[in-house]
Enzyme design. Structure first.
Site, PDB file in Angstrom:
ATOM      1  N   GLU A  90     -46.908 107.699-110.711  1.00  0.00           N
ATOM      2  CA  GLU A  90     -47.133 107.538-109.472  1.00  0.00           C
ATOM      3  C   GLU A  90     -45.705 108.399-109.148  1.00  0.00           C
ATOM      4  O   GLU A  90     -44.579 107.941-110.150  1.00  0.00           O
ATOM      5  CB  GLU A  90     -47.233 106.947-108.311  1.00  0.00           C
ATOM      6  CG  GLU A  90     -46.976 107.476-106.970  1.00  0.00           C
ATOM      7  CD  GLU A  90     -46.991 106.199-105.718  1.00  0.00           C
ATOM      8  OE1 GLU A  90     -46.994 105.522-105.859  1.00  0.00           O
ATOM      9  OE2 GLU A  90     -47.335 106.388-104.315  1.00  0.00           O
ATOM     10  N   LYS A 111     -53.539 110.959-101.806  1.00  0.00           N
ATOM     11  CA  LYS A 111     -53.012 109.180-101.251  1.00  0.00           C
ATOM     12  C   LYS A 111     -53.482 109.134-100.144  1.00  0.00           C
ATOM     13  O   LYS A 111     -53.566 109.827 -98.733  1.00  0.00           O
ATOM     14  CB  LYS A 111     -51.903 109.075-101.836  1.00  0.00           C
ATOM     15  CG  LYS A 111     -51.866 107.011-101.010  1.00  0.00           C
ATOM     16  CD  LYS A 111     -50.569 107.452-101.344  1.00  0.00           C
ATOM     17  CE  LYS A 111     -50.010 106.055-101.824  1.00  0.00           C
ATOM     18  NZ  LYS A 111     -48.088 105.665-102.308  1.00  0.00           N
ATOM     19  N   CYS A 152     -51.751 104.384-106.086  1.00  0.00           N
ATOM     20  CA  CYS A 152     -50.468 103.057-105.886  1.00  0.00           C
ATOM     21  C   CYS A 152     -51.292 102.104-104.007  1.00  0.00           C
ATOM     22  O   CYS A 152     -52.473 101.699-104.892  1.00  0.00           O
ATOM     23  CB  CYS A 152     -49.505 103.635-105.596  1.00  0.00           C
ATOM     24  SG  CYS A 152     -47.983 101.822-105.197  1.00  0.00           S
TER      25      CYS A 152
HETATM   26  N1  LIG Z   1     -45.644 103.256-103.978  1.00  0.00           N
HETATM   27  C1  LIG Z   1     -46.912 102.548-103.439  1.00  0.00           C
HETATM   28  O1  LIG Z   1     -47.436 102.942-102.766  1.00  0.00           O
HETATM   29  C2  LIG Z   1     -46.651 100.551-103.430  1.00  0.00           C
HETATM   30  C3  LIG Z   1     -47.354  99.753-103.303  1.00  0.00           C
HETATM   31  O2  LIG Z   1     -48.156 100.590-103.301  1.00  0.00           O
HETATM   32  C4  LIG Z   1     -47.209  98.682-103.176  1.00  0.00           C
HETATM   33  O3  LIG Z   1     -47.302  97.778-102.466  1.00  0.00           O
HETATM   34  O4  LIG Z   1     -45.859  98.449-103.188  1.00  0.00           O
END
Ligand SMILES: NC(=O)CC(=O)C(=O)O
Length: 316
Positions: free
Chosen positions: A71, A145, A186
């Site tokens: 990401e 996302k 994520c």
């Molecule tokens: N960047 C993210 O979305 C981080 C995430 O989901 C987490 O729980 O840490």
């Protein structure tokens, strides 16, 4: 066994315990190597792009036919950086040097790339977007996302992605030369229904470019991957940036490949690394025969509703 994947075959729901004789007719790339590139990320975008290109090539040289990036791999993960580093992906290669590189390298190396994510500018909106490139170097799909990372652990970490990003509206499942892949970014991994929709639409593998942190990472990262895999009886691959202890947002690292019984097939610590691991889709059939969850579901008592008719967004 490496031959062309036939998406029309993959549309058969994966409830999957298919008899061997039938599955033998399929032309998936059943067995292949995946490369998870846990990249170091710096504030220097040009360096990040060059570096990613080099590491993708290294993964391909080691045999990876599918390469996954982290990401936000071309910029620091911060609300201040997202607008500055954002690229207009639809406006062509000049406007998006990061995706131009991914298109070039996937075509050149004839590999599939799940291109982590970058900040995408579209009109006056910004999205956290993953681009998927096919072996011909063409953009096959774009996942924005869906679940923005807005969380608050007082004294530990507060992050509000919604300060800068707009949430995507479309689940993304994509047919590639290495199978049918469901995409999440994520925080999307925290939402089981998304994974269930992908599984119900025949995904073999879920890919989550991610950047968990030092609070959520130790408690949730591996647990969520193994849960998504075991509940849905498919492969789950995650790819994080390498940890930079001096960064404003410190990534957990630990990119991982999990198999359909929830077993960790390959993982790493927090430094930069390339994980190369084998995926074998033929074991999906076997696992789903051993443990026939799909057949045993009580559709008379509960059911998943696919509100957005995901098939319409399945790009083949
Ligand atoms: N960047 C993210 O979305 C981080 C995430 O989901 C987490 O729980 O840490």
């Amino acid at each position: 066994m490496a031959s062309a994947f036939r998406p029309e075959q993959a549309r058969i729901p994966p409830a999957l315990a298919l008899p061997k004789a039938i599955s033998n007719l399929f032309c998936f790339t059943y067995r292949f190597k995946i490369g998870l590139c846990q990249l170091t990320v710096t504030p220097d975008k040009e360096r990040n792009i060059k570096h990613a290109r080099k590491v993708i090539k290294e993964a391909a040289q080691k045999g990876a036919q599918l390469v996954v990036l982290p990401e936000i791999w071309n910029s620091p993960y911060s609300n201040d950086s997202f607008p500055v580093y954002a690229e207009d992906i639809d406006a062509g290669h000049d406007a998006s040097p990061s995706t131009a590189m991914l298109a070039e390298v996937s075509g050149q190396l004839k590999i599939t790339i799940v291109g982590g994510s970058i900040a995408e500018r579209c009109g006056d909106k910004l999205y956290n977007t993953c681009c998927i490139f096919g072996t011909d170097g063409k953009l096959k799909a774009k996942h924005r996302k869906i679940h923005l990372f807005d969380i608050d652990f007082p004294g530990k970490i507060t992050f509000m992605e919604s300060k800068t990003f707009t949430a995507g509206e479309t689940p993304t499942i994509v047919d590639t030369d290495v199978g049918r892949i469901g995409i999440g970014i994520c925080y999307d991994i925290c939402f089981q229904e998304l994974a269930m929709i992908y599984a119900s639409r025949g995904a073999h593998l879920l890919c989550y470019p991610g950047a968990f942190n030092m609070t959520t990472g130790p408690s949730h990262w591996e647990l969520l991957q193994r849960s998504r895999a075991v509940d849905n009886q498919l492969y789950v691959a995650t790819c994080s940036p390498a940890r930079d202890s001096g960064a404003g947002y410190i990534a957990w690292g630990h990119s991982t490949l999990v198999g359909p019984l929830g077993e960790v097939i390959a993982t790493t610590e927090h430094d930069e690394d390339i994980i190369i691991a084998e995926i074998d889709y033929s074991i999906l059939e076997q696992r789903r025969t051993n443990l026939p969850l799909a057949k045993q579901k009580r559709g008379d008592l509960y059911r998943l509703v696919d509100i957005r008719r995901l098939d319409a967004h399945c790009r083949v």
